[in-house]
Write a protein that holds these residues in place. Structure first.
Motif, PDB file in Angstrom:
ATOM      1  N   GLN A  46      40.883  29.936  14.656  1.00  0.00           N
ATOM      2  CA  GLN A  46      40.168  30.901  15.484  1.00  0.00           C
ATOM      3  C   GLN A  46      39.362  30.176  16.555  1.00  0.00           C
ATOM      4  OE1 GLN A  46      38.225  34.045  12.846  1.00  0.00           O
ATOM      5  NE2 GLN A  46      38.488  32.383  11.367  1.00  0.00           N
ATOM      6  N   THR A  47      38.734  30.940  17.435  1.00  0.00           N
ATOM      7  CA  THR A  47      37.813  30.386  18.431  1.00  0.00           C
ATOM      8  C   THR A  47      36.476  31.103  18.312  1.00  0.00           C
ATOM      9  OG1 THR A  47      38.549  31.982  20.110  1.00  0.00           O
ATOM     10  CG2 THR A  47      39.702  29.863  20.030  1.00  0.00           C
ATOM     11  N   ASN A  48      35.435  30.494  18.873  1.00  0.00           N
ATOM     12  CA  ASN A  48      34.109  31.110  18.775  1.00  0.00           C
ATOM     13  C   ASN A  48      33.757  31.960  19.986  1.00  0.00           C
ATOM     14  OD1 ASN A  48      33.641  29.084  20.656  1.00  0.00           O
ATOM     15  ND2 ASN A  48      31.608  28.563  19.857  1.00  0.00           N
ATOM     16  N   ASN A  49      34.706  32.110  20.896  1.00  0.00           N
ATOM     17  CA  ASN A  49      34.511  32.968  22.067  1.00  0.00           C
ATOM     18  C   ASN A  49      35.882  33.323  22.622  1.00  0.00           C
ATOM     19  OD1 ASN A  49      33.233  34.381  24.165  1.00  0.00           O
ATOM     20  ND2 ASN A  49      31.678  32.798  24.457  1.00  0.00           N
ATOM     21  N   SER A  50      35.900  34.009  23.714  1.00  0.00           N
ATOM     22  CA  SER A  50      37.136  34.593  24.247  1.00  0.00           C
ATOM     23  C   SER A  50      38.179  33.558  24.637  1.00  0.00           C
ATOM     24  CB  SER A  50      36.811  35.444  25.478  1.00  0.00           C
ATOM     25  OG  SER A  50      35.890  36.458  25.166  1.00  0.00           O
ATOM     26  N   VAL A  51      39.444  33.931  24.415  1.00  0.00           N
ATOM     27  CA  VAL A  51      40.595  33.190  24.931  1.00  0.00           C
ATOM     28  C   VAL A  51      41.142  33.961  26.117  1.00  0.00           C
ATOM     29  CG1 VAL A  51      42.973  32.486  24.448  1.00  0.00           C
ATOM     30  CG2 VAL A  51      41.182  32.096  22.746  1.00  0.00           C
ATOM     31  N   LEU A  66      36.592  30.783  27.111  1.00  0.00           N
ATOM     32  CA  LEU A  66      35.152  30.582  27.128  1.00  0.00           C
ATOM     33  C   LEU A  66      34.642  29.885  25.868  1.00  0.00           C
ATOM     34  CD1 LEU A  66      34.011  34.102  28.437  1.00  0.00           C
ATOM     35  CD2 LEU A  66      34.672  32.097  29.770  1.00  0.00           C
ATOM     36  N   PHE A  67      35.511  29.584  24.933  1.00  0.00           N
ATOM     37  CA  PHE A  67      35.109  29.040  23.643  1.00  0.00           C
ATOM     38  C   PHE A  67      34.685  27.563  23.743  1.00  0.00           C
ATOM     39  CE2 PHE A  67      39.725  28.644  24.068  1.00  0.00           C
ATOM     40  CZ  PHE A  67      39.939  27.307  23.768  1.00  0.00           C
ATOM     41  N   THR A  68      33.856  27.141  22.821  1.00  0.00           N
ATOM     42  CA  THR A  68      33.439  25.746  22.714  1.00  0.00           C
ATOM     43  C   THR A  68      33.677  25.191  21.312  1.00  0.00           C
ATOM     44  OG1 THR A  68      31.183  26.458  22.212  1.00  0.00           O
ATOM     45  CG2 THR A  68      31.690  25.946  24.522  1.00  0.00           C
ATOM     46  N   ARG A  69      34.129  26.034  20.391  1.00  0.00           N
ATOM     47  CA  ARG A  69      34.436  25.630  19.026  1.00  0.00           C
ATOM     48  C   ARG A  69      35.690  26.370  18.574  1.00  0.00           C
ATOM     49  NH1 ARG A  69      30.651  23.025  20.331  1.00  0.00           N
ATOM     50  NH2 ARG A  69      28.792  22.368  19.153  1.00  0.00           N
ATOM     51  N   ILE A  70      36.432  25.748  17.666  1.00  0.00           N
ATOM     52  CA  ILE A  70      37.499  26.430  16.950  1.00  0.00           C
ATOM     53  C   ILE A  70      37.170  26.329  15.464  1.00  0.00           C
ATOM     54  CG2 ILE A  70      39.241  26.040  18.716  1.00  0.00           C
ATOM     55  CD1 ILE A  70      40.308  23.711  17.009  1.00  0.00           C
ATOM     56  N   ARG A  71      37.696  27.269  14.669  1.00  0.00           N
ATOM     57  CA  ARG A  71      37.382  27.234  13.234  1.00  0.00           C
ATOM     58  C   ARG A  71      38.582  27.659  12.396  1.00  0.00           C
ATOM     59  NH1 ARG A  71      34.475  31.901  14.875  1.00  0.00           N
ATOM     60  NH2 ARG A  71      34.968  33.788  13.665  1.00  0.00           N
ATOM     61  N   VAL A  76      34.110  32.752   8.726  1.00  0.00           N
ATOM     62  CA  VAL A  76      33.256  33.510   9.630  1.00  0.00           C
ATOM     63  C   VAL A  76      32.598  32.555  10.609  1.00  0.00           C
ATOM     64  CG1 VAL A  76      32.854  35.322   7.935  1.00  0.00           C
ATOM     65  CG2 VAL A  76      31.279  33.378   8.062  1.00  0.00           C
ATOM     66  N   ALA A  77      32.011  33.101  11.664  1.00  0.00           N
ATOM     67  CA  ALA A  77      31.401  32.281  12.706  1.00  0.00           C
ATOM     68  C   ALA A  77      30.407  31.297  12.114  1.00  0.00           C
ATOM     69  CB  ALA A  77      30.709  33.178  13.726  1.00  0.00           C
ATOM     70  N   GLY A  78      30.493  30.032  12.567  1.00  0.00           N
ATOM     71  CA  GLY A  78      29.584  28.996  12.106  1.00  0.00           C
ATOM     72  C   GLY A  78      30.111  28.175  10.961  1.00  0.00           C
ATOM     73  N   VAL A 398      38.956  39.023   9.392  1.00  0.00           N
ATOM     74  CA  VAL A 398      38.304  38.164  10.376  1.00  0.00           C
ATOM     75  C   VAL A 398      39.338  37.280  11.066  1.00  0.00           C
ATOM     76  CG1 VAL A 398      36.687  36.257  10.681  1.00  0.00           C
ATOM     77  CG2 VAL A 398      36.107  38.145   9.149  1.00  0.00           C
ATOM     78  N   GLN A 399      39.402  37.351  12.367  1.00  0.00           N
ATOM     79  CA  GLN A 399      40.294  36.513  13.166  1.00  0.00           C
ATOM     80  C   GLN A 399      39.818  36.596  14.612  1.00  0.00           C
ATOM     81  OE1 GLN A 399      42.815  34.554  11.872  1.00  0.00           O
ATOM     82  NE2 GLN A 399      42.941  33.620  13.897  1.00  0.00           N
ATOM     83  N   GLN A 400      39.003  35.660  15.035  1.00  0.00           N
ATOM     84  CA  GLN A 400      38.381  35.733  16.351  1.00  0.00           C
ATOM     85  C   GLN A 400      39.161  34.958  17.400  1.00  0.00           C
ATOM     86  OE1 GLN A 400      34.261  34.534  16.458  1.00  0.00           O
ATOM     87  NE2 GLN A 400      34.019  35.034  18.629  1.00  0.00           N
ATOM     88  N   GLY A 401      39.366  35.603  18.544  1.00  0.00           N
ATOM     89  CA  GLY A 401      39.817  34.909  19.742  1.00  0.00           C
ATOM     90  C   GLY A 401      41.297  34.702  19.904  1.00  0.00           C
TER      91      GLY A 401
END
Length: 508
Positions: A46-51, A66-71, A76-78, A398-401
């Motif tokens: 996932q990413t912590n902000n938009s793709v 816009l992301f600066t982290r992947i997970r 979940v975030a963090g 949960v699956q962001q970005g």
């Protein structure tokens, strides 16, 4: 034993055949689902902000935004995060990140890979890559992941769109110059050398989307512009790949000109064979937000879908056009949904006629993002589809970005049918009434009605999940008075079977 099948449709009576949409068959091309990919979300990071952008080279998927982290998947975030500043690459087979990890100082809005799979070009708002000056655009080697040192065009403002064909890299965005030479929102550089080409269509407003026809003869550009080289070309243009001159493009007339209450502009473009597909987004109630298809060789309009809710991203795979949008009203499409049924972020349309097809996984939109629209980018091949955006969940998890779908056999299973309603008569008959279910990657489902282990009826019906559930009936006859019989319904999508609960009735 003779069976009788009667359709009892909730609400107005509908002839079963009329439920079959026009266009390509809905039978499963791969057992278990009916379009090119299933609606099952496959594992991916996932990413912590938009793709904002996606592109594929070989077995690698490049994502920018816009992301600066992947997970890690499911986190979940963090949790389980790794640094990736605005650009990342993932393995197409596993969804896991590769070692590709350049450091950028600004967002990425566009990515393109060369047809030979050797080079990846990114564009956006950044001014440095790994501490080295790069003005809104940069190139990397796919094989090594390294920045190409000698490739250094200077673009004056945001690069929003990229396309590569032959020896040319076509660039679109908000800029007014490349390498100090006037280039209004459109320009081109050589792929290997990076030097400026004479291609100069001169758009009078920003360019959001670019693609080159598969035969390399046309560049398609879209955005909020209204002129190309001073001549009227609202929001969509078909351009010569060498001179930048605009061709006559009859299909562009399908995009309404702006009014005081409505403005629409092209958001994405994808070509496949002799077709070009164009997605639009409008400002104002009821403005054109749909997808159109045109013929590359003639520029004529082939079809136009008028679903409302801006279409941000499209990808054509085979006979299907996958779309990421915030569609909320597709009542203009056969068997479409009306306003008030919610937002349908992921859909597929027939590439033949634009009608809605058998694929509707779900996402949401991050209310804290800058865009708040859900899917924003798509990339894919014959076997997989990647989707990027500002979403936080896919199919309820949960699956962001970023997420991916594939053609792995199986697909989503149909819903479990409810227990049928039984009516017995003294004439030795039982009327078995049952409701349909839906499947998120099939329209046509087979319903088998059983008395014990004996099949007494098998029929195929079409259902969309947003439609009211319909009722059907099978009559079983020749039954013995005073005896008790048990019935259940099984639903089959070509691979997956769901069995409903059994219910019994005594013949009076």
């Amino acid at each position: 034993m003779k069976k009788l099948v009667v359709a009892l449709v909730t609400g107005a009576a509908v002839v079963a055949a009329a439920l079959i949409p026009s266009g390509p068959p809905v039978e499963a091309a791969t057992p278990g689902f009916a379009s090119a990919v299933s609606a099952i979300k496959q594992s991916s990071w996932q990413t912590n902000n938009s793709v904002n952008a996606l592109a594929i080279a070989g077995n690698t998927v490049y994502a920018g935004g816009l992301f600066t982290r992947i997970r890690q998947p499911g986190k979940v975030a963090g949790q389980g995060e790794t640094v990736r500043t605005y650009i990342a690459a993932f393995d197409r087979t596993t969804g896991a990140p590769t070692s590709f990890a350049p450091t950028l100082n600004g967002p990425v809005y566009s990515i393109a890979t060369s047809p030979d799979g050797k080079w990846v070009v990114i564009g956006g708002d950044f001014t440095t890559v790994n501490g080295i000056r790069r003005s809104k655009i940069a190139m990397f080697s796919v094989a090594t992941g390294k920045l190409v040192a000698a490739w250094d065009p200077v673009v004056a403002a945001r690069v929003k769109a990229l396309a590569i064909s032959g020896s040319s890299v076509y660039i679109g965005g908000a800029f007014r110059a490349i390498d100090g030479t006037t280039r209004n929102r459109l320009g081109a550089v050589r792929l290997l050398q990076g030097d400026l080409l004479p291609w100069n269509p001169n758009a009078n407003n920003d360019v959001y989307a670019l693609d080159v026809s598969d035969n390399g003869t046309r560049v398609f550009a879209g955005g909020p512009f209204s002129t190309i080289n001073g001549a009227s070309h609202y929001s969509l243009a078909m351009l010569n790949t060498t001179t930048g001159a605009a061709y006559d493009f009859p299909a562009a007339a399908a995009i309404p000109k702006p009014t005081v209450t409505c403005t629409t502009r092209v958001k994405d473009i994808d070509t496949l064979g002799d077709k070009v597909f164009v997605s639009n987004g409008g400002d104002g109630k009821g403005c054109y937000d749909g997808v159109l298809a045109a013929q590359v060789s003639t520029g004529k309009l082939l079809w136009k879908n008028n679903c409302l809710g801006a279409t941000e991203a499209i990808k054509a795979i085979g006979n299907w056009v996958y779309k990421g949008s915030h569609a909320h009203d597709c009542s203009s499409s056969p068997n479409g949904f009306g306003d008030g049924t919610g937002t349908h972020y992921l859909l597929v349309e027939s590439a033949i006629d634009g009608n809605l097809g058998p694929w509707y996984p779900s996402t949401d939109a991050n209310p804290k993002s800058t865009t708040k629209v859900g899917p924003l980018a798509m990339a894919g091949t014959d076997t997989d589809l990647w989707v990027g955006g500002d979403f936080l969940h896919v199919n309820g998890t949960v699956q962001q970005g970023i997420t991916r779908f594939t053609n792995a056999p199986g697909g989503a299973a149909p819903g479990v049918p409810k227990a049928p309603t039984l009516t017995a008569t003294s004439a030795g008959r039982v009327y078995v009434k049952y409701n349909d279910v839906y499947d998120v990657d099939n329209l046509s489902l087979t319903y088998n009605v059983f008395r014990g282990s004996l099949s007494i009826g098998s029929n195929k019906y079409v259902s969309y999940y947003w439609q009211p559930r319909k009722s059907y009936q099978v009559m079983d006859r020749g039954l013995k008075r005073g005896s008790t019989y048990t019935y259940h319904v099984e639903v089959h999508d070509g691979r997956n079977i769901k069995k409903g609960p059994a219910v019994s009735v005594k013949i009076p």
